[in-house]
Design an enzyme around this catalytic site. Structure first.
Site, PDB file in Angstrom:
ATOM      1  N   CYS A  10       6.763  59.514   0.098  1.00  0.00           N
ATOM      2  CA  CYS A  10       7.042  58.270  -0.645  1.00  0.00           C
ATOM      3  C   CYS A  10       8.221  58.420  -1.609  1.00  0.00           C
ATOM      4  CB  CYS A  10       5.807  57.831  -1.416  1.00  0.00           C
ATOM      5  SG  CYS A  10       4.406  57.569  -0.335  1.00  0.00           S
ATOM      6  N   HIS A  36       8.365  52.153  -5.747  1.00  0.00           N
ATOM      7  CA  HIS A  36       7.863  52.400  -4.398  1.00  0.00           C
ATOM      8  C   HIS A  36       6.615  51.541  -4.208  1.00  0.00           C
ATOM      9  CE1 HIS A  36       5.862  54.096  -1.055  1.00  0.00           C
ATOM     10  NE2 HIS A  36       4.941  54.709  -1.779  1.00  0.00           N
ATOM     11  N   ASN A  69       2.617  49.701   2.704  1.00  0.00           N
ATOM     12  CA  ASN A  69       3.342  50.866   2.185  1.00  0.00           C
ATOM     13  C   ASN A  69       4.159  51.475   3.328  1.00  0.00           C
ATOM     14  OD1 ASN A  69       4.109  53.431   1.348  1.00  0.00           O
ATOM     15  ND2 ASN A  69       2.179  53.871   0.311  1.00  0.00           N
TER      16      ASN A  69
HETATM   17  O1  UT7 Z   1       2.356  55.909  -1.653  1.00  0.00           O
HETATM   18  C1  UT7 Z   1       1.477  56.735  -2.340  1.00  0.00           C
HETATM   19  C2  UT7 Z   1       0.298  56.885  -1.524  1.00  0.00           C
HETATM   20  N1  UT7 Z   1      -0.845  56.131  -1.732  1.00  0.00           N
HETATM   21  C3  UT7 Z   1      -1.277  55.485  -2.845  1.00  0.00           C
HETATM   22  O2  UT7 Z   1      -0.643  55.331  -3.835  1.00  0.00           O
HETATM   23  C4  UT7 Z   1      -2.685  54.991  -2.770  1.00  0.00           C
HETATM   24  C5  UT7 Z   1      -3.438  55.166  -4.059  1.00  0.00           C
HETATM   25  N2  UT7 Z   1      -4.816  54.790  -3.928  1.00  0.00           N
HETATM   26  C6  UT7 Z   1      -5.224  53.536  -3.694  1.00  0.00           C
HETATM   27  O3  UT7 Z   1      -4.408  52.654  -3.588  1.00  0.00           O
HETATM   28  C7  UT7 Z   1      -6.700  53.250  -3.620  1.00  0.00           C
HETATM   29  O4  UT7 Z   1      -7.416  54.440  -3.908  1.00  0.00           O
HETATM   30  C8  UT7 Z   1      -7.154  52.677  -2.249  1.00  0.00           C
HETATM   31  C9  UT7 Z   1      -6.620  51.271  -2.099  1.00  0.00           C
HETATM   32  C10 UT7 Z   1      -6.652  53.557  -1.139  1.00  0.00           C
HETATM   33  C11 UT7 Z   1      -8.674  52.622  -2.172  1.00  0.00           C
HETATM   34  O5  UT7 Z   1      -9.185  51.869  -3.241  1.00  0.00           O
HETATM   35  P1  UT7 Z   1     -10.373  52.481  -4.108  1.00  0.00           P
HETATM   36  O6  UT7 Z   1     -10.687  51.460  -5.101  1.00  0.00           O
HETATM   37  O7  UT7 Z   1      -9.950  53.818  -4.613  1.00  0.00           O
HETATM   38  O8  UT7 Z   1     -11.544  52.575  -3.050  1.00  0.00           O
HETATM   39  P2  UT7 Z   1     -12.406  53.844  -2.630  1.00  0.00           P
HETATM   40  O9  UT7 Z   1     -11.636  54.742  -1.741  1.00  0.00           O
HETATM   41  O10 UT7 Z   1     -13.044  54.441  -3.837  1.00  0.00           O
HETATM   42  O11 UT7 Z   1     -13.520  53.140  -1.771  1.00  0.00           O
HETATM   43  C12 UT7 Z   1     -14.441  52.203  -2.371  1.00  0.00           C
HETATM   44  C13 UT7 Z   1     -15.337  51.666  -1.270  1.00  0.00           C
HETATM   45  C14 UT7 Z   1     -15.963  52.763  -0.414  1.00  0.00           C
HETATM   46  O12 UT7 Z   1     -17.248  52.325  -0.035  1.00  0.00           O
HETATM   47  P3  UT7 Z   1     -18.543  52.832  -0.847  1.00  0.00           P
HETATM   48  O13 UT7 Z   1     -18.530  54.324  -0.701  1.00  0.00           O
HETATM   49  O14 UT7 Z   1     -18.349  52.380  -2.246  1.00  0.00           O
HETATM   50  O15 UT7 Z   1     -19.659  52.158  -0.128  1.00  0.00           O
HETATM   51  C15 UT7 Z   1     -15.089  52.802   0.813  1.00  0.00           C
HETATM   52  O16 UT7 Z   1     -15.770  53.263   1.950  1.00  0.00           O
HETATM   53  O17 UT7 Z   1     -14.574  50.863  -0.376  1.00  0.00           O
HETATM   54  C16 UT7 Z   1     -14.739  51.340   0.968  1.00  0.00           C
HETATM   55  N3  UT7 Z   1     -13.496  51.123   1.690  1.00  0.00           N
HETATM   56  C17 UT7 Z   1     -13.215  49.973   2.329  1.00  0.00           C
HETATM   57  N4  UT7 Z   1     -13.915  48.849   2.483  1.00  0.00           N
HETATM   58  C18 UT7 Z   1     -13.351  47.854   3.202  1.00  0.00           C
HETATM   59  C19 UT7 Z   1     -12.432  51.965   1.817  1.00  0.00           C
HETATM   60  N5  UT7 Z   1     -11.476  51.389   2.558  1.00  0.00           N
HETATM   61  C20 UT7 Z   1     -11.935  50.154   2.875  1.00  0.00           C
HETATM   62  C21 UT7 Z   1     -11.398  49.087   3.616  1.00  0.00           C
HETATM   63  N6  UT7 Z   1     -12.126  47.959   3.747  1.00  0.00           N
HETATM   64  N7  UT7 Z   1     -10.176  49.148   4.177  1.00  0.00           N
END
Ligand code: UT7
Length: 334
Positions: free
Chosen positions: A115, A261, A291
């Site tokens: 990134c 970014h 992204n």
């Molecule tokens: O370019 C640099 C690289 N990347 C980034 O900057 C990404 C940085 N991180 C993020 O943007 C966030 O962490 C995400 C958007 C990737 C994820 O959001 P989050 O609020 O951290 O969610 P999480 O991974 O803690 O997941 C929360 C819940 C989980 O379910 P449970 O365990 O609470 O039942 C996941 O399984 O959301 C679930 N989940 C989804 N649900 C529906 C994860 N992905 C999805 C999805 N749709 N696509």
């Protein structure tokens, strides 16, 4: 010492639009979840057979940048190609661009900083120009994510975020005081595996993966510790923007345009609030493209310029954070 200046920009994204709604038919997700957590509404994915690769998308963006720069392609002294998804494991994609643009024996170098790849490439270009070694440098940031993502529910935490696309800029030697003011680069390799594609690699060669014949092995898909990445991103984005401002004796209220970014709209909004910027001082297009990693800043910069949101004399700040971890900023007097 010479100054470097961006004199032309271009972008290319595949035609194939994949909406959040489209994803709900192949994995357990929802438009609401994706928009609330990331701001993404749709992204572009290469379609099998549409002729797009990481390099060819880069070439399309580059041709526009070269035309707008009003330079002859044969005057390009160096190609810098930032990507985490090169056409081949080796050689890099820069040499394919050199061939497809038909610039005889122009040196081409791939930059592997995910990134932050575009900022690293811009900084590299700036050094070559400052020393006087090169006059015109083509920088491309391009990614083909879609073919390598786990598009099942298992991969939803990663795969909904990423999109394909390319941006390019032509950077040239300039004699006036406008152009790149400074660049600031960092990395912290202890987090390498927190956002990584582990194998196939020299750490885990293909024959080893095949021999293991392990249906649970998903090391060939990117993995991401999303929350850790998010927490580090908001801190490092802020720090590296501040570092750039302080280096130039500038203050946040002097920023005219911040182009972060496009990692997550929530990260951009956090930075916007932190620096007290208005909506029209921060450019976001993650809603439309997701992204696109190394492509994201040059695509956003191109669109901001096309929409007349950057004017001569403006202080433009670019900043990125991502896999490595790596992060960086670039300050430009436009
Ligand atoms: O370019 C640099 C690289 N990347 C980034 O900057 C990404 C940085 N991180 C993020 O943007 C966030 O962490 C995400 C958007 C990737 C994820 O959001 P989050 O609020 O951290 O969610 P999480 O991974 O803690 O997941 C929360 C819940 C989980 O379910 P449970 O365990 O609470 O039942 C996941 O399984 O959301 C679930 N989940 C989804 N649900 C529906 C994860 N992905 C999805 C999805 N749709 N696509």
């Amino acid at each position: 010492m010479y100054n470097s200046k961006i004199i032309g920009m271009g972008k290319y994204v595949p035609e194939n639009v994949v909406t959040n709604e489209d994803l709900t038919s192949i994995m357990d997700t929802s438009h609401e979840w994706i928009v609330e957590r990331t701001g993404i509404e749709e992204r572009r994915h290469i379609k099998k057979g549409d002729g797009n690769t990481t390099a060819t998308m880069g070439v399309k963006a580059a041709k526009i940048a070269i035309e707008r720069a009003k330079i002859d392609k044969n005057d390009i002294d160096l190609i810098l190609f930032a990507t985490l998804s090169p056409d081949y494991y080796f050689p890099g994609s820069g040499v394919i661009v050199q061939h497809q643009l038909d610039i005889p024996s122009c040196p081409a170098m791939d930059i592997r900083n995910q990134c932050s790849g575009f900022i690293y490439a811009l900084s590299t270009a700036d050094q070559f120009i400052k020393t006087g070694m090169y006059k015109n440098i083509l920088i491309i940031g391009s990614e083909n994510h879609s073919g390598g993502l786990d598009m099942s529910t298992r991969g939803r935490g990663v795969s909904v975020i990423f999109g394909d696309g390319a941006g390019a800029v032509a950077v040239s030697r300039s004699d006036d005081d406008k152009g790149l003011l400074s660049t600031h680069l960092h990395s912290e390799g202890q987090f390498a595996e927190e956002l990584a594609l582990i194998g196939p690699s020299t750490n885990r060669w293909v024959p080893e993966i095949l021999e293991a014949n392990d249906s649970e092995d998903i090391s060939y898909y990117p993995n991401m510790n999303g929350q850790l990445v998010f927490k580090n991103a908001v801190v490092r984005f802020s720090e590296v923007i501040m570092e750039g401002l302080q280096h130039n004796q500038l203050t946040p209220d002097q920023i005219d345009m911040l182009i972060p970014h496009q990692a997550n709209l929530r990260i951009s909004q956090f930075i916007q609030r932190k620096f007290g910027l208005s909506d029209d001082q921060v450019y976001n297009n993650i809603m439309r493209y997701g992204n696109t990693t190394a492509g994201s800043i040059p695509i956003a910069l191109t669109e901001a310029w096309e929409e007349d949101k950057i004017k001569s004399g403006d202080l433009v700040v670019l900043a990125a954070f991502g896999s490595g971890f790596t992060w960086g900023s670039a300050l430009i007097r436009w």
